[in-house]
Scaffold this active site. Structure first.
Site, PDB file in Angstrom:
ATOM      1  N   LYS A   3       0.525  -1.071  -0.351  1.00  0.00           N
ATOM      2  CA  LYS A   3       0.101   0.050   0.294  1.00  0.00           C
ATOM      3  C   LYS A   3       0.754   0.768  -0.031  1.00  0.00           C
ATOM      4  O   LYS A   3       2.066   1.131   0.108  1.00  0.00           O
ATOM      5  CB  LYS A   3      -1.105  -0.284   1.133  1.00  0.00           C
ATOM      6  CG  LYS A   3      -1.929  -0.831   1.393  1.00  0.00           C
ATOM      7  CD  LYS A   3      -3.006  -0.561   2.454  1.00  0.00           C
ATOM      8  CE  LYS A   3      -3.766  -1.256   2.195  1.00  0.00           C
ATOM      9  NZ  LYS A   3      -5.340  -1.008   1.595  1.00  0.00           N
ATOM     10  N   ARG A  13     -10.478 -11.260   1.951  1.00  0.00           N
ATOM     11  CA  ARG A  13     -11.413 -12.311   1.390  1.00  0.00           C
ATOM     12  C   ARG A  13     -10.314 -13.728   1.298  1.00  0.00           C
ATOM     13  O   ARG A  13     -11.608 -15.160   1.143  1.00  0.00           O
ATOM     14  CB  ARG A  13     -11.287 -11.776  -0.110  1.00  0.00           C
ATOM     15  CG  ARG A  13     -10.464 -11.955  -1.039  1.00  0.00           C
ATOM     16  CD  ARG A  13     -10.658 -11.104  -2.410  1.00  0.00           C
ATOM     17  NE  ARG A  13     -11.235  -9.951  -2.147  1.00  0.00           N
ATOM     18  CZ  ARG A  13     -11.037  -9.170  -2.894  1.00  0.00           C
ATOM     19  NH1 ARG A  13     -11.303  -9.276  -4.267  1.00  0.00           N
ATOM     20  NH2 ARG A  13     -11.035  -7.073  -2.536  1.00  0.00           N
TER      21      ARG A  13
HETATM   22  N1  BES Z   1      -8.880  -4.157   4.424  1.00  0.00           N
HETATM   23  C1  BES Z   1      -8.321  -3.423   2.766  1.00  0.00           C
HETATM   24  C2  BES Z   1     -10.185  -2.508   2.821  1.00  0.00           C
HETATM   25  C3  BES Z   1      -9.534  -1.061   3.204  1.00  0.00           C
HETATM   26  C4  BES Z   1      -9.437   0.449   2.796  1.00  0.00           C
HETATM   27  C5  BES Z   1     -10.419  -1.081   4.227  1.00  0.00           C
HETATM   28  C6  BES Z   1      -9.494   1.275   3.320  1.00  0.00           C
HETATM   29  C7  BES Z   1     -10.673   0.214   5.004  1.00  0.00           C
HETATM   30  C8  BES Z   1      -9.906   1.771   4.408  1.00  0.00           C
HETATM   31  C9  BES Z   1      -8.315  -4.344   1.972  1.00  0.00           C
HETATM   32  O1  BES Z   1      -7.692  -5.342   1.877  1.00  0.00           O
HETATM   33  C10 BES Z   1      -7.811  -4.136   1.203  1.00  0.00           C
HETATM   34  O2  BES Z   1      -6.239  -3.816   0.675  1.00  0.00           O
HETATM   35  N2  BES Z   1      -8.731  -4.315  -0.099  1.00  0.00           N
HETATM   36  C11 BES Z   1      -8.316  -3.663  -1.461  1.00  0.00           C
HETATM   37  C12 BES Z   1      -8.989  -4.739  -2.626  1.00  0.00           C
HETATM   38  C13 BES Z   1      -7.605  -4.656  -4.346  1.00  0.00           C
HETATM   39  C14 BES Z   1      -6.512  -5.179  -4.096  1.00  0.00           C
HETATM   40  C15 BES Z   1      -9.097  -5.537  -5.436  1.00  0.00           C
HETATM   41  C16 BES Z   1      -8.785  -2.674  -1.846  1.00  0.00           C
HETATM   42  O3  BES Z   1      -9.648  -2.062  -2.171  1.00  0.00           O
HETATM   43  O4  BES Z   1      -7.764  -1.440  -2.644  1.00  0.00           O
HETATM   44 MN    MN Z   2      -5.176  -5.446   1.697  1.00  0.00          MN
END
Ligand code: BES
Ligand code: MN
Ligand code: ZN
Length: 495
Positions: free
Chosen positions: A274, A348
């Site tokens: 990230k 997931r």
């Molecule tokens: N934990 C994150 C989702 C999240 C983002 C929660 C912002 C709270 C605030 C999750 O694990 C994630 O990173 N999801 C990705 C999925 C994508 C790579 C398909 C996302 O939402 O960017």
């Molecule tokens: Mn994530």
């Protein structure tokens, strides 16, 4: 904080402050009217001056020299004809936060006249809101500034069914304490809330409130063939834990509700790292798991006639030397192969195995909660959690129960299109479905692991924590979805 009931007339109560409700329409009623008379019209003056209009959580403090209550906090509840019990949580929470910052230790809270006939629901919301309003975010500060001084809240039952007030109050205390438990787990930084510590917290709660608990460590997780969960854990130096909490409230029944929560104690994104901006918020990525641990604690204390199991896969998502790489193919407990396109879509992956395990245990209903997708925050902001399901009747019952709690949920569709978007060229599934409808492709991915079992997925990415404070709530974790789950479990136990 202690919450208790008192039978005194509002104008005769001894306290550091007395909290009374006013409305944006009509005359003063109930406690506000009685206290106004005792103060020679001082409350009517506040409204006549226009200082407040009686809109929701507007506050005005009136000093009451020579009265047994030393001050009156006048709190708006909006239109009198539209009042719902859930508004009382914000009413009580705002009062506790306002008075607590002004060094007032004991407060008395009056119920509005509309509570008559609905005493338990109103008193529950008052107790829950008061406790939630006292949530302490200062554990790491040497000289806390924002600590609340309120240590005693008295709910006034005069003029109401006192027995029902007490019943509701006792329930509200349990809900409020459970909400704050979930919030504390979430707020604690990831160096102090590792999977091991989260599992210890779950074990301690189980011991305290009488739940069966089992913590699977890595060898056991491997034995269960949870390859998808382990593929996330392998990049971290912290060992993963799979937490199992059991409540057997209806031993004669084969019905079993599984509550599955995402327990990512920190989400760096893994190799699909990230960006640094706001990454610190990813300590909250175990909010779904914390919510399920807290909900199980509340269930153990409320003792509904129902069997419930809580399942929380807990791990960090780190880019260590052994981490899963984009393109790797992993195998879930049910044999499904998954091509990991993006290691940041880890929630997931851990939930897939937990959902398989719920089915292995014979779950007849499943609810999962997860801070799963940033797309959910884009779709609904911080105003509501997204809900998807494979069973419309089941979700209807959930939404009806959740509505009374003040937590908001919005039902979204799971078209086959979203399932198709998760097909891989060389494995059974891939773990991302592209930018469009990210919350729903994630939901469609999970759906393939629940089989025929009625299931609801709650995406709480936008609601589990908030960036700012409000009159009734500290900044940070909110305790979503604890209130809704408790209400839902109670409704299932009655049906
Ligand atoms: N934990 C994150 C989702 C999240 C983002 C929660 C912002 C709270 C605030 C999750 O694990 C994630 O990173 N999801 C990705 C999925 C994508 C790579 C398909 C996302 O939402 O960017
Ligand atoms: Mn994530
Ligand atoms: Zn995550």
């Amino acid at each position: 904080m202690q919450v208790r009931i008192a039978h005194d007339a509002p104008a005769a109560v001894r306290a550091g402050a007395l909290v009374v409700p006013v409305f944006s329409d009509g005359e003063l009623t109930g406690a506000a009217k009685a206290v106004d008379a005792a103060l020679g019209g001082a409350i009517a003056d506040v409204l006549a001056s226009g200082e407040i209009k009686g809109k929701p959580v507007e506050l005005a403090l009136v000093h009451a020299k020579d009265q047994p209550f030393r001050r009156v906090l006048v709190v708006g509840l909006g239109e009198s004809g539209k009042l719902e019990a859930k508004a009382l949580a914000r009413y009580a929470g705002a009062a506790v936060r306002y008075l607590g910052r002004r060094n007032i230790g004991e407060i008395a809270i009056a119920l509005p006249p509309q509570a008559a006939g609905h005493e338990a629901a109103f008193a529950s919301c008052v107790a829950e809101g008061a406790i939630a309003g006292s949530f302490d975010t200062t554990a790491y500060q040497a000289k806390p500034e924002k600590k609340t001084a309120v240590d005693t809240v008295v709910i006034l039952s005069d003029g109401f069914d006192a027995k029902a007030v007490e019943t509701g109050m006792n329930r509200g205390v349990i809900v409020g304490e459970s909400v704050n438990f979930a919030r504390r787990l979430a707020l604690t930084p990831a160096n102090d809330m590792t999977p091991t510590i989260l599992a210890d917290e779950a074990s301690r709660a189980a011991r305290t409130f009488g739940l069966d608990v089992e913590i699977f460590d890595e060898p056991r997780i491997r034995e269960e063939q949870m390859g998808s969960f382990l593929s996330v854990a392998q990049g971290s130096a912290q060992p993963p834990k799979f937490i199992v909490l059991r409540y057997n409230g209806d031993p004669g029944s084969k019905e079993l509700l599984a509550l599955v929560g995402k327990g990512i104690t920190f989400d760096t994104g893994g190799i699909s790292l990230k960006p640094p901006d706001r990454m610190e918020e990813m300590k909250y990525d175990m909010s779904g798991g914390a919510g399920m641990i807290a909900a199980m604690s509340a269930i153990a204390r409320l003792r509904p006639k129902l069997n419930v199991v809580g399942l929380i896969p807990a791990t960090e998502n780190m880019p260590g030397g052994k981490a899963t790489k984009p393109g790797d193919i992993v195998k879930a407990m049910n044999g499904t192969t998954i091509e990991v396109i993006n290691t940041d879509a880890e929630g997931r992956l851990i939930l897939a195995d937990a959902l398989c395990y719920a089915n292995k245990l014979g779950a007849t209903k499943i609810v999962d909660a997860a801070t799963l997708t940033g797309a959910c925050v884009i779709a609904l902001g911080h105003a509501a959690s997204a809900v998807v399901t494979n069973d419309d009747a089941f979700v209807k019952q959930f939404l009806a129960a959740a509505d009374a709690t003040g937590e908001r949920y919005w039902h979204m569709p799971l078209y086959d299109d979203y399932t198709s978007a998760m097909k891989s060229d060389i494995a059974d599934l891939k773990n991302t479905g592209g930018r469009p409808a990210g919350t729903l492709t994630a939901g469609a991915f999970l759906k393939t692991f629940v089989g025929e079992t009625p299931w609801i997925h709650l995406d709480i990415a936008g609601t589990a924590y908030l960036d700012g404070e409000s009159a009734w709530q500290a900044k940070g974790p909110t305790g979503t979805p604890v209130r809704a789950l408790v209400a839902f479990v109670e409704s299932l136990a009655k049906s």
